[in-house]
Design an enzyme around this catalytic site. Sequence first.
Site, PDB file in Angstrom:
ATOM      1  N   TYR A  98       0.762  -1.203  -0.034  1.00  0.00           N
ATOM      2  CA  TYR A  98       0.069  -0.002   0.154  1.00  0.00           C
ATOM      3  C   TYR A  98       0.731   1.409   0.093  1.00  0.00           C
ATOM      4  CZ  TYR A  98      -3.880   3.243   1.584  1.00  0.00           C
ATOM      5  OH  TYR A  98      -4.837   4.282   1.475  1.00  0.00           O
TER       6      TYR A  98
ATOM      7  N   THR B  11     -13.914   6.828   7.357  1.00  0.00           N
ATOM      8  CA  THR B  11     -14.631   6.374   6.323  1.00  0.00           C
ATOM      9  C   THR B  11     -14.955   4.863   6.371  1.00  0.00           C
ATOM     10  OG1 THR B  11     -12.965   5.883   4.903  1.00  0.00           O
ATOM     11  CG2 THR B  11     -13.501   8.092   4.560  1.00  0.00           C
TER      12      THR B  11
ATOM     13  N   LYS C  84       1.061   3.979  -2.779  1.00  0.00           N
ATOM     14  CA  LYS C  84       0.787   5.596  -2.682  1.00  0.00           C
ATOM     15  C   LYS C  84       1.983   6.498  -3.045  1.00  0.00           C
ATOM     16  CE  LYS C  84      -3.579   4.897  -1.662  1.00  0.00           C
ATOM     17  NZ  LYS C  84      -4.671   5.307  -2.765  1.00  0.00           N
TER      18      LYS C  84
ATOM     19  N   ILE D  23      -9.051   9.124   8.020  1.00  0.00           N
ATOM     20  CA  ILE D  23      -9.982   9.758   7.737  1.00  0.00           C
ATOM     21  C   ILE D  23     -11.125   8.902   8.084  1.00  0.00           C
ATOM     22  CG2 ILE D  23     -11.411  11.101   6.101  1.00  0.00           C
ATOM     23  CD1 ILE D  23      -8.451  12.446   6.666  1.00  0.00           C
TER      24      ILE D  23
END
Length: 227
Positions: free
Chosen positions: A126, A161, A130, A159
């Site tokens: 990941y 979500t 990114k 964040i």
Amino acid sequence: MYNAGFDVNYLEVDLADRMSIQNYIQEAQKYGQIGMLINAAGVSPSQASIETILKVDLYGTAVLLEEVGKVIKPYGTGVTISSQSGHRMEALGSEIDEQLATTDCENLLSLSVLQAENIKDNLHAYQLAKRCNVKRVMAEAVKWGKKKARINSISPGIIVTPLAIDEFNGKRGAFYKNMFAKAPVGRPGTADEVANVAELLMSENTGADFLVDGGATAAYFYGDLNK
């Protein structure tokens, strides 16, 4: 958005498939020239395998930026969502950075740095994806600029979500909760806070990456998260 009074059309798109992306663009062009792109699609370390993370978050994002860049109208603008994770890796060196930025999309996943023996785990995959997002945006900004169009990335911290909830409840949940507790702002962020930055970026900036993490990366290097 429809209930809020907007005219909305939607299409299901497989970000890991170039043909799906091209079909999406063709459908969008039925309504006129493409003037804006906001890409928030992706999978997290707790949601997918290393292979899927690289295919969706890395390859798919690169293809989307390339394909939209071919048709973006003059003075158009775009924003793609990266992550603070890309900032938390060790430096890869200028040669690898350039490879991530400029390698033909269809050859990206063949890069040595992205081979299984060089990837520790899902989180590392990941982070690489990114980091690649940020580098691709920089390279695409040069191409988009020839059309007087602009492209930027945002690297959010934690964040709240549905994706983040999966992370909180996954095997790295304690790690993430500790991160935002020890970040200078002392809490996770909200989607609206990222949206406010996206709104700003749809104006005059280009080729930049904006870290929106409440100081978590600063604490990781120089604060309580470094202990």
